[in-house]
Design a protein around this motif. Structure first.
Motif, PDB file in Angstrom:
ATOM      1  N   LEU A 251       0.908  -1.301   0.002  1.00  0.00           N
ATOM      2  CA  LEU A 251      -0.173   0.101  -0.043  1.00  0.00           C
ATOM      3  C   LEU A 251       0.734   1.223  -0.023  1.00  0.00           C
ATOM      4  N   HIS A 252       1.885   1.376   0.816  1.00  0.00           N
ATOM      5  CA  HIS A 252       2.621   2.488   1.076  1.00  0.00           C
ATOM      6  C   HIS A 252       3.263   2.874  -0.436  1.00  0.00           C
ATOM      7  N   PRO A 253       3.542   3.983  -0.840  1.00  0.00           N
ATOM      8  CA  PRO A 253       4.227   4.119  -2.056  1.00  0.00           C
ATOM      9  C   PRO A 253       5.663   3.976  -1.911  1.00  0.00           C
ATOM     10  N   TYR A 254       6.267   3.963  -0.857  1.00  0.00           N
ATOM     11  CA  TYR A 254       7.768   3.452  -0.505  1.00  0.00           C
ATOM     12  C   TYR A 254       7.737   2.253  -0.721  1.00  0.00           C
ATOM     13  N   GLY A 292       6.461  16.738   7.994  1.00  0.00           N
ATOM     14  CA  GLY A 292       5.359  16.019   7.487  1.00  0.00           C
ATOM     15  C   GLY A 292       5.649  14.566   7.404  1.00  0.00           C
ATOM     16  N   CYS A 293       5.176  13.931   6.231  1.00  0.00           N
ATOM     17  CA  CYS A 293       5.616  12.567   5.950  1.00  0.00           C
ATOM     18  C   CYS A 293       7.129  12.938   5.516  1.00  0.00           C
ATOM     19  N   SER A 294       8.035  11.965   6.137  1.00  0.00           N
ATOM     20  CA  SER A 294       9.417  12.235   5.764  1.00  0.00           C
ATOM     21  C   SER A 294       9.626  11.655   4.352  1.00  0.00           C
ATOM     22  N   PHE A 295       8.827  10.732   3.796  1.00  0.00           N
ATOM     23  CA  PHE A 295       9.088  10.205   2.223  1.00  0.00           C
ATOM     24  C   PHE A 295       8.652  11.196   1.285  1.00  0.00           C
ATOM     25  N   HIS A 296       7.897  12.471   1.661  1.00  0.00           N
ATOM     26  CA  HIS A 296       7.417  13.425   0.563  1.00  0.00           C
ATOM     27  C   HIS A 296       8.509  13.814  -0.370  1.00  0.00           C
ATOM     28  N   PRO A 297       9.684  14.124  -0.167  1.00  0.00           N
ATOM     29  CA  PRO A 297      10.464  14.711  -1.061  1.00  0.00           C
ATOM     30  C   PRO A 297      10.756  13.615  -2.078  1.00  0.00           C
ATOM     31  N   ARG A 298      10.373  12.464  -1.939  1.00  0.00           N
ATOM     32  CA  ARG A 298      10.586  11.263  -2.923  1.00  0.00           C
ATOM     33  C   ARG A 298       9.635  10.660  -3.300  1.00  0.00           C
ATOM     34  N   CYS A 299       8.318  11.060  -3.034  1.00  0.00           N
ATOM     35  CA  CYS A 299       7.032  10.386  -3.315  1.00  0.00           C
ATOM     36  C   CYS A 299       6.316  10.956  -4.673  1.00  0.00           C
ATOM     37  N   ALA A 300       5.978  10.139  -5.528  1.00  0.00           N
ATOM     38  CA  ALA A 300       5.402  10.464  -6.737  1.00  0.00           C
ATOM     39  C   ALA A 300       4.063  10.705  -6.371  1.00  0.00           C
ATOM     40  N   LYS A 301       3.439  10.319  -5.206  1.00  0.00           N
ATOM     41  CA  LYS A 301       1.952  10.581  -4.983  1.00  0.00           C
ATOM     42  C   LYS A 301       1.745  11.762  -3.784  1.00  0.00           C
ATOM     43  N   GLU A 302       2.665  12.369  -3.953  1.00  0.00           N
ATOM     44  CA  GLU A 302       2.632  13.623  -2.677  1.00  0.00           C
ATOM     45  C   GLU A 302       1.341  14.421  -2.999  1.00  0.00           C
ATOM     46  N   VAL A 305      -1.024  18.214   1.684  1.00  0.00           N
ATOM     47  CA  VAL A 305      -0.874  17.827   3.123  1.00  0.00           C
ATOM     48  C   VAL A 305       0.538  17.131   3.481  1.00  0.00           C
ATOM     49  N   CYS A 306       0.831  16.267   2.763  1.00  0.00           N
ATOM     50  CA  CYS A 306       2.104  15.648   3.152  1.00  0.00           C
ATOM     51  C   CYS A 306       3.330  16.176   3.675  1.00  0.00           C
ATOM     52  N   SER A 307       3.678  17.361   3.264  1.00  0.00           N
ATOM     53  CA  SER A 307       4.757  17.948   3.676  1.00  0.00           C
ATOM     54  C   SER A 307       4.473  18.767   4.905  1.00  0.00           C
ATOM     55  N   ARG A 323       1.296   3.923   7.001  1.00  0.00           N
ATOM     56  CA  ARG A 323       1.353   5.317   7.564  1.00  0.00           C
ATOM     57  C   ARG A 323       1.448   6.144   6.426  1.00  0.00           C
ATOM     58  N   CYS A 324       0.457   6.723   5.927  1.00  0.00           N
ATOM     59  CA  CYS A 324       0.362   7.664   4.719  1.00  0.00           C
ATOM     60  C   CYS A 324      -0.963   8.091   4.475  1.00  0.00           C
ATOM     61  N   HIS A 325      -1.006   9.253   4.059  1.00  0.00           N
ATOM     62  CA  HIS A 325      -2.220  10.183   3.959  1.00  0.00           C
ATOM     63  C   HIS A 325      -3.095   9.733   2.763  1.00  0.00           C
ATOM     64  N   LEU A 326      -2.671   8.830   1.927  1.00  0.00           N
ATOM     65  CA  LEU A 326      -3.562   8.237   0.930  1.00  0.00           C
ATOM     66  C   LEU A 326      -4.564   7.306   1.678  1.00  0.00           C
ATOM     67  N   TYR A 327      -4.355   6.983   2.705  1.00  0.00           N
ATOM     68  CA  TYR A 327      -5.089   6.173   3.341  1.00  0.00           C
ATOM     69  C   TYR A 327      -5.999   6.517   4.360  1.00  0.00           C
TER      70      TYR A 327
HETATM   71 FE1  SF4 Z   1       3.406   9.887  -0.151  1.00  0.00          FE
HETATM   72 FE2  SF4 Z   1       2.042  11.719   1.015  1.00  0.00          FE
HETATM   73 FE3  SF4 Z   1       1.607   8.959   1.559  1.00  0.00          FE
HETATM   74 FE4  SF4 Z   1       3.823  10.421   2.193  1.00  0.00          FE
HETATM   75  S1  SF4 Z   1       1.816  10.537   2.993  1.00  0.00           S
HETATM   76  S2  SF4 Z   1       3.896   8.303   1.400  1.00  0.00           S
HETATM   77  S3  SF4 Z   1       4.151  11.813   0.793  1.00  0.00           S
HETATM   78  S4  SF4 Z   1       1.184   9.941  -0.265  1.00  0.00           S
END
Ligand code: SF4
Length: 340
Positions: A251-254, A292-302, A305-307, A323-327
């Motif tokens: 589920l998580h983009p990472y 915010g979400c520490s993955f946001h600088p690398r995330c294609a689905k940012e 809210v994520c940062s 752990r992701c705002h998509l969910y």
């Molecule tokens: Fe990507 Fe946002 Fe989910 Fe973080 S919270 S993984 S930046 S979609």
């Protein structure tokens, strides 16, 4: 549904921060947040694969579990006891019951000790056996890891990498633990022996009903080894699930990024991979974790809210948390209504 069995280990909001030297970071109160609020549990005979890139904090978490490091905050319970509150006698019992196998057997074995002396030490510290009985026990330990008794008098310099790791595993088993932390136990070995050490670890798991926290950067290995998989990124768990659910629907983009970058050999394996997920950049420094979400600088689905907001861990379905705002709540309701 499979009975999960006895809960062996429970981590609740465990943190391990290291203070930064002031000459590097002049502001007072700077920390490297190597482990930052980790919560999960491990049941008896579970193999929890803890997967992450270099610098994710996974080894620090392993060292914190076996008390090489003291946690900065949070609670670690082992077999129902809070190990932060146990007395010296109980701590010795805890250390007997939870052992670690390190990544590099070359540096974890003392070059001045023979194999016999290496295996004798934990037996002596924990008052296990003595005299001839202790020697018999050392032979037995060597046999369990596939080494003949003649190896007792050898020094580490006379052993191959695989043989050293077998001795390190025997040392971890000397106190008859029920739980092993395996810190990348094969990554320092030749590819030709990695499979043999994995097979040995799985055989020992079955023979002695062991539970493992298996720390690795090799996500594909966990498909065939782990009962559950947790992904760690910059000190936090970003996804955790039983292995079948994890690989069936990451589920998580990472996680999707990690899975889509695993090299495959056959067309069939290619069809099992999630669609290619692109990402930008390297893992940020743990000294300067993104907001915010520490993955946001690398995330294609940012998203916007994520940062700004660090997402909470949400159990999307039984045993599968992310752990992701998509969910968001709405997304979870939609997933649940699909009955998957
Ligand atoms: Fe990507 Fe946002 Fe989910 Fe973080 S919270 S993984 S930046 S979609």
């Amino acid at each position: 549904m499979k009975d999960l069995g006895e809960v062996m280990l429970v981590l609740e909001d465990v943190r391990k921060y290291f203070p930064l030297p002031r000459r590097i970071f002049k502001r007072k109160g700077g920390y490297i947040k190597a482990v930052d609020g980790v919560t999960f549990s491990v049941h008896r005979e579970d193999i929890l694969g803890l997967v992450g890139e270099s610098g994710s904090g996974k080894s620090t978490l392993g060292y914190t579990l076996v008390r090489i490091y003291r946690p900065t905050a949070g609670k670690i319970s082992f077999l129902g006891k809070d190990i932060g509150k146990i007395d010296r006698g109980e701590l010795k019992g805890f250390k007997k019951n939870m052992q670690i196998v390190f990544q590099d057997p070359g540096s974890s074995l003392n070059p001045r000790r023979t194999v016999e002396q290496t295996l004798e030490l934990p037996l002596r510290v924990h008052n296990i056996d003595g005299g001839k009985e202790r020697r018999r026990r050392i032979r037995e330990l060597l046999s369990v890891v596939g080494l003949p008794g003649v190896y007792m008098q050898k020094y580490p310099s006379a052993l191959s990498g695989g043989q050293k790791q077998r001795v390190a595993i025997a040392r971890a088993l000397a106190t008859e633990p029920s739980f092993l932390v395996l810190d990348e136990p094969t990554s320092a070995l030749d590819v030709s022996v990695q499979g043999k050490i994995i097979s040995l670890l799985l055989a020992l798991h079955d023979e002695f009903s062991l539970s493992y926290l298996f720390i690795t950067h090799d996500l594909s290995l966990m498909r065939n080894v782990a009962t559950s998989v947790a992904i760690m990124y910059l000190g936090k768990i970003c996804e955790i699930a039983p292995t079948a659910k994890f690989f069936a629907e990451p589920l998580h983009p990472y996680t999707q990024m990690l899975l889509s970058s695993i090299p495959v050999v056959t067309d069939e394996e290619e069809t099992l991979k999630p669609p290619k997920v692109t990402s930008t950049g390297e893992v940020p420094s743990p000294v300067n974790i993104p907001s915010g979400c520490s993955f946001h600088p690398r995330c294609a689905k940012e998203m916007d809210v994520c940062s700004k907001v660090d997402p909470e861990m949400v159990e999307v379905r039984e045993g599968h948390a992310v752990r992701c705002h998509l969910y968001s709540e709405a997304e979870i309701t939609a997933l649940s209504s699909q009955g998957t």
